[in-house]
Design a protein around this motif. Sequence first.
Motif, PDB file in Angstrom:
ATOM      1  N   ASN A   1      12.453  -8.885   2.990  1.00 21.77           N
ATOM      2  CA  ASN A   1      11.124  -8.203   3.361  1.00 21.77           C
ATOM      3  C   ASN A   1      10.710  -7.402   1.895  1.00 21.77           C
ATOM      4  OD1 ASN A   1      10.542  -8.976   5.841  1.00 21.77           O
ATOM      5  ND2 ASN A   1      11.749  -6.937   6.531  1.00 21.77           N
ATOM      6  N   GLU A   2      11.598  -6.889   1.278  1.00 14.65           N
ATOM      7  CA  GLU A   2      11.107  -6.306  -0.198  1.00 14.65           C
ATOM      8  C   GLU A   2      10.502  -7.285  -0.995  1.00 14.65           C
ATOM      9  OE1 GLU A   2      10.267  -3.335  -0.738  1.00 14.65           O
ATOM     10  OE2 GLU A   2      10.634  -2.879   1.291  1.00 14.65           O
ATOM     11  N   ARG A   3      11.623  -8.532  -1.327  1.00 14.10           N
ATOM     12  CA  ARG A   3      11.094  -9.585  -1.896  1.00 14.10           C
ATOM     13  C   ARG A   3       9.861 -10.087  -1.483  1.00 14.10           C
ATOM     14  NH1 ARG A   3      15.538 -10.635  -5.040  1.00 14.10           N
ATOM     15  NH2 ARG A   3      17.593 -10.642  -3.803  1.00 14.10           N
ATOM     16  N   TYR A   4       9.423 -10.313  -0.505  1.00  9.81           N
ATOM     17  CA  TYR A   4       8.210 -10.893   0.063  1.00  9.81           C
ATOM     18  C   TYR A   4       7.209 -10.007  -0.178  1.00  9.81           C
ATOM     19  CZ  TYR A   4       9.688 -15.119   2.374  1.00  9.81           C
ATOM     20  OH  TYR A   4      10.442 -16.273   2.781  1.00  9.81           O
ATOM     21  N   ASN A   5       7.401  -8.726  -0.158  1.00 14.23           N
ATOM     22  CA  ASN A   5       6.337  -7.752  -0.444  1.00 14.23           C
ATOM     23  C   ASN A   5       6.094  -7.727  -2.087  1.00 14.23           C
ATOM     24  OD1 ASN A   5       6.257  -6.635   2.094  1.00 14.23           O
ATOM     25  ND2 ASN A   5       7.572  -4.912   1.585  1.00 14.23           N
ATOM     26  N   PHE A   6       7.072  -7.978  -2.850  1.00 10.41           N
ATOM     27  CA  PHE A   6       6.761  -7.835  -4.238  1.00 10.41           C
ATOM     28  C   PHE A   6       6.069  -9.284  -4.658  1.00 10.41           C
ATOM     29  CE2 PHE A   6       7.999  -9.475  -8.466  1.00 10.41           C
ATOM     30  CZ  PHE A   6       7.929  -8.229  -9.072  1.00 10.41           C
ATOM     31  N   VAL A   7       6.345 -10.377  -4.055  1.00  9.87           N
ATOM     32  CA  VAL A   7       5.606 -11.572  -4.350  1.00  9.87           C
ATOM     33  C   VAL A   7       4.215 -11.614  -3.794  1.00  9.87           C
ATOM     34  CG1 VAL A   7       7.736 -12.842  -4.953  1.00  9.87           C
ATOM     35  CG2 VAL A   7       6.632 -13.234  -2.741  1.00  9.87           C
ATOM     36  N   THR A   8       4.057 -11.163  -2.601  1.00  6.99           N
ATOM     37  CA  THR A   8       2.866 -10.961  -2.084  1.00  6.99           C
ATOM     38  C   THR A   8       1.739 -10.459  -2.727  1.00  6.99           C
ATOM     39  OG1 THR A   8       3.842 -11.400  -0.016  1.00  6.99           O
ATOM     40  CG2 THR A   8       1.578 -10.362   0.099  1.00  6.99           C
ATOM     41  N   GLN A   9       2.114  -9.106  -3.308  1.00  3.44           N
ATOM     42  CA  GLN A   9       1.366  -8.268  -3.974  1.00  3.44           C
ATOM     43  C   GLN A   9       1.091  -8.665  -5.528  1.00  3.44           C
ATOM     44  OE1 GLN A   9       3.119  -4.264  -4.299  1.00  3.44           O
ATOM     45  NE2 GLN A   9       3.115  -4.231  -2.109  1.00  3.44           N
ATOM     46  N   LEU A  10       2.142  -9.489  -6.015  1.00  2.00           N
ATOM     47  CA  LEU A  10       1.893 -10.125  -7.356  1.00  2.00           C
ATOM     48  C   LEU A  10       0.962 -11.151  -7.178  1.00  2.00           C
ATOM     49  CD1 LEU A  10       2.776 -10.126 -10.369  1.00  2.00           C
ATOM     50  CD2 LEU A  10       4.908 -11.447  -9.523  1.00  2.00           C
ATOM     51  N   SER A  11       1.259 -12.096  -6.342  1.00  2.03           N
ATOM     52  CA  SER A  11       0.215 -13.362  -6.054  1.00  2.03           C
ATOM     53  C   SER A  11      -1.271 -12.755  -6.022  1.00  2.03           C
ATOM     54  CB  SER A  11       0.732 -14.011  -4.749  1.00  2.03           C
ATOM     55  OG  SER A  11       1.962 -14.645  -5.013  1.00  2.03           O
ATOM     56  N   ALA A  12      -1.442 -11.584  -4.849  1.00  2.89           N
ATOM     57  CA  ALA A  12      -2.595 -11.076  -4.803  1.00  2.89           C
ATOM     58  C   ALA A  12      -3.320 -10.715  -6.113  1.00  2.89           C
ATOM     59  CB  ALA A  12      -2.592  -9.999  -3.819  1.00  2.89           C
TER      60      ALA A  12
ATOM     61  N   GLU B   1      15.935  -5.216 -23.256  1.00  4.99           N
ATOM     62  CA  GLU B   1      16.366  -5.171 -21.818  1.00  4.99           C
ATOM     63  C   GLU B   1      15.810  -5.971 -20.929  1.00  4.99           C
ATOM     64  OE1 GLU B   1      16.273  -1.469 -19.594  1.00  4.99           O
ATOM     65  OE2 GLU B   1      17.343  -0.376 -21.187  1.00  4.99           O
ATOM     66  N   VAL B   2      16.650  -6.603 -20.156  1.00  5.51           N
ATOM     67  CA  VAL B   2      16.115  -7.788 -18.930  1.00  5.51           C
ATOM     68  C   VAL B   2      15.304  -7.062 -17.957  1.00  5.51           C
ATOM     69  CG1 VAL B   2      16.924  -9.492 -17.576  1.00  5.51           C
ATOM     70  CG2 VAL B   2      17.979  -9.387 -19.685  1.00  5.51           C
ATOM     71  N   GLN B   3      14.376  -7.686 -17.556  1.00  8.21           N
ATOM     72  CA  GLN B   3      13.474  -6.657 -16.665  1.00  8.21           C
ATOM     73  C   GLN B   3      13.697  -7.429 -14.975  1.00  8.21           C
ATOM     74  OE1 GLN B   3      10.740  -4.889 -17.094  1.00  8.21           O
ATOM     75  NE2 GLN B   3      11.529  -4.660 -19.034  1.00  8.21           N
ATOM     76  N   PHE B   4      13.687  -6.573 -14.171  1.00  5.28           N
ATOM     77  CA  PHE B   4      14.122  -6.730 -12.762  1.00  5.28           C
ATOM     78  C   PHE B   4      12.898  -6.573 -12.005  1.00  5.28           C
ATOM     79  CE2 PHE B   4      18.002  -5.301 -14.370  1.00  5.28           C
ATOM     80  CZ  PHE B   4      18.734  -6.540 -14.636  1.00  5.28           C
ATOM     81  N   PRO B   5      12.491  -7.230 -10.843  1.00  5.97           N
ATOM     82  CA  PRO B   5      11.566  -6.530  -9.996  1.00  5.97           C
ATOM     83  C   PRO B   5      11.986  -5.246  -9.437  1.00  5.97           C
ATOM     84  CG  PRO B   5      11.939  -8.731  -9.493  1.00  5.97           C
ATOM     85  CD  PRO B   5      13.139  -8.427 -10.407  1.00  5.97           C
ATOM     86  N   THR B   6      11.156  -4.376  -9.163  1.00  6.64           N
ATOM     87  CA  THR B   6      11.438  -3.075  -8.445  1.00  6.64           C
ATOM     88  C   THR B   6      11.096  -3.194  -7.091  1.00  6.64           C
ATOM     89  OG1 THR B   6       9.726  -1.906  -9.707  1.00  6.64           O
ATOM     90  CG2 THR B   6      11.862  -1.683 -10.510  1.00  6.64           C
ATOM     91  N   TYR B   7      11.633  -2.462  -6.142  1.00  6.76           N
ATOM     92  CA  TYR B   7      11.302  -2.660  -4.559  1.00  6.76           C
ATOM     93  C   TYR B   7      10.918  -1.265  -4.223  1.00  6.76           C
ATOM     94  CZ  TYR B   7      13.367  -7.268  -5.621  1.00  6.76           C
ATOM     95  OH  TYR B   7      13.521  -8.340  -5.883  1.00  6.76           O
ATOM     96  N   ASP B   8      10.618  -1.222  -2.769  1.00  5.20           N
ATOM     97  CA  ASP B   8      10.448   0.207  -1.963  1.00  5.20           C
ATOM     98  C   ASP B   8      11.630   1.187  -2.642  1.00  5.20           C
ATOM     99  OD1 ASP B   8       9.062   1.089   0.835  1.00  5.20           O
ATOM    100  OD2 ASP B   8      10.916   2.049  -0.001  1.00  5.20           O
ATOM    101  N   ASN B   9      11.140   2.373  -2.802  1.00  9.07           N
ATOM    102  CA  ASN B   9      11.923   3.386  -3.349  1.00  9.07           C
ATOM    103  C   ASN B   9      13.260   3.720  -2.384  1.00  9.07           C
ATOM    104  OD1 ASN B   9      12.143   5.322  -5.658  1.00  9.07           O
ATOM    105  ND2 ASN B   9      12.148   6.933  -4.304  1.00  9.07           N
ATOM    106  N   ARG B  10      13.116   3.684  -1.291  1.00  6.56           N
ATOM    107  CA  ARG B  10      14.151   3.504  -0.334  1.00  6.56           C
ATOM    108  C   ARG B  10      15.285   2.673  -0.709  1.00  6.56           C
ATOM    109  NH1 ARG B  10      11.110   3.190   5.339  1.00  6.56           N
ATOM    110  NH2 ARG B  10      10.157   1.415   3.960  1.00  6.56           N
ATOM    111  N   LEU B  11      14.946   1.469  -0.975  1.00 11.68           N
ATOM    112  CA  LEU B  11      15.832   0.592  -1.442  1.00 11.68           C
ATOM    113  C   LEU B  11      16.435   1.009  -2.744  1.00 11.68           C
ATOM    114  CD1 LEU B  11      17.596  -2.106  -1.090  1.00 11.68           C
ATOM    115  CD2 LEU B  11      15.526  -3.278  -1.545  1.00 11.68           C
ATOM    116  N   GLU B  12      15.282   1.308  -3.636  1.00 15.97           N
ATOM    117  CA  GLU B  12      15.901   1.434  -4.992  1.00 15.97           C
ATOM    118  C   GLU B  12      17.011   2.603  -5.045  1.00 15.97           C
ATOM    119  OE1 GLU B  12      15.477  -0.363  -7.655  1.00 15.97           O
ATOM    120  OE2 GLU B  12      13.961  -1.413  -7.003  1.00 15.97           O
ATOM    121  N   VAL B  13      16.839   3.547  -4.126  1.00 19.66           N
ATOM    122  CA  VAL B  13      17.820   4.840  -4.114  1.00 19.66           C
ATOM    123  C   VAL B  13      18.991   4.186  -3.696  1.00 19.66           C
ATOM    124  CG1 VAL B  13      18.317   6.787  -2.726  1.00 19.66           C
ATOM    125  CG2 VAL B  13      15.953   6.691  -3.785  1.00 19.66           C
ATOM    126  N   ALA B  14      19.272   3.508  -2.600  1.00 20.55           N
ATOM    127  CA  ALA B  14      20.423   2.977  -2.250  1.00 20.55           C
ATOM    128  C   ALA B  14      21.123   2.116  -3.543  1.00 20.55           C
ATOM    129  CB  ALA B  14      20.269   1.941  -1.001  1.00 20.55           C
TER     130      ALA B  14
END
Length: 271
Positions: free
Chosen positions: A246-257, A167-180
């Motif tokens: 914003n969700e993309r930025y949150n993901f990359v900020t956390q990953l970089s940290a 399976e190809v991997q994807f970044p996952t985002y805030d649950n409210r976006l994932e639900v949508a």
Amino acid sequence: KNKIEIALAGNPNSGKTSTFNHLTGSMQHVGNWPGVTVERKSGQYRKNTQIELQDLPGIYSMSPYTPEEIVARDYLLSNSANAIIDIVDATNLERNLYLTTQLMETGIPVVIGLNMMDILEKQNRPLNIQKLSYGLGVPVVPMSALKKKGLNKAVKKALYIAQEHGEVQFPTYDNRLEVALAEILDVLGNTVPTRQARWFAIKLFERDEKAEATLDLSEMQKKEIEEIIQITEKVFDDDAEAIVVNERYNFVTQLSALCLGERDSISFTFS
Ligand code: GDP
Ligand code: K
Ligand code: MG
């Protein structure tokens, strides 16, 4: 003939052309992409002529605004690439990873060619590559296009993931976006190929008209998707496009940290 196509993608000045030149040597074709004055460079891998490499134009995002973005996006969505080597400038990790999230969403297997490692090493800046790979869910190959290190290894990894049927991997985002996104996928049913389903769910959520135009959605489907978007905009108190940014930025900020400021057990000698 079993040709394998590998695309080199990434931000401008991340080292794509340096990598491409080294991998193809003199076996290059240079022209323009159809209908635009964006240069197209493709060529055969000099160690295996069955492998075709594409040097894609440098982009920061896969939005459909600049000719470079459109060329890269149309090419990747045409599904002709078997794998992407995402050339990431390790000295600008956070900014480069923003595009990585979108490349992964195309559904094409991605390997990170973590370039400019010679600079990182010279400046004694630590980066935990194992955590980067783990956090993204894709292989990361440290390299230096300048010192010609790690480039063949990146191709080898790309070939490996191209032939893997996992399976190809994807970044996952805030649950409210994932639900949508899950609801949009429900509405889409099997109108989109499985591999590209997440890409289309996100693009439809962003109200990307170009992506919508490539699908043959019914008025009912369009209405249901618009309702999902509007509810989610209320929940976030923000507009859909900004929510995704914003969700993309949150993901990359956390990953970089997670991976900057510490080393892993792999050591390099690039300088
Ligand atoms: P592109 O815009 O992605 O095609 O990037 P280029 O291959 O044109 O490289 C941009 C600049 O970065 C050039 O000056 C390259 O010589 C330099 N460069 C590329 N890769 C490396 C690397 O691994 N280390 C260092 N120090 N410089 C690099
Ligand atoms: K350049
Ligand atoms: Mg270039």
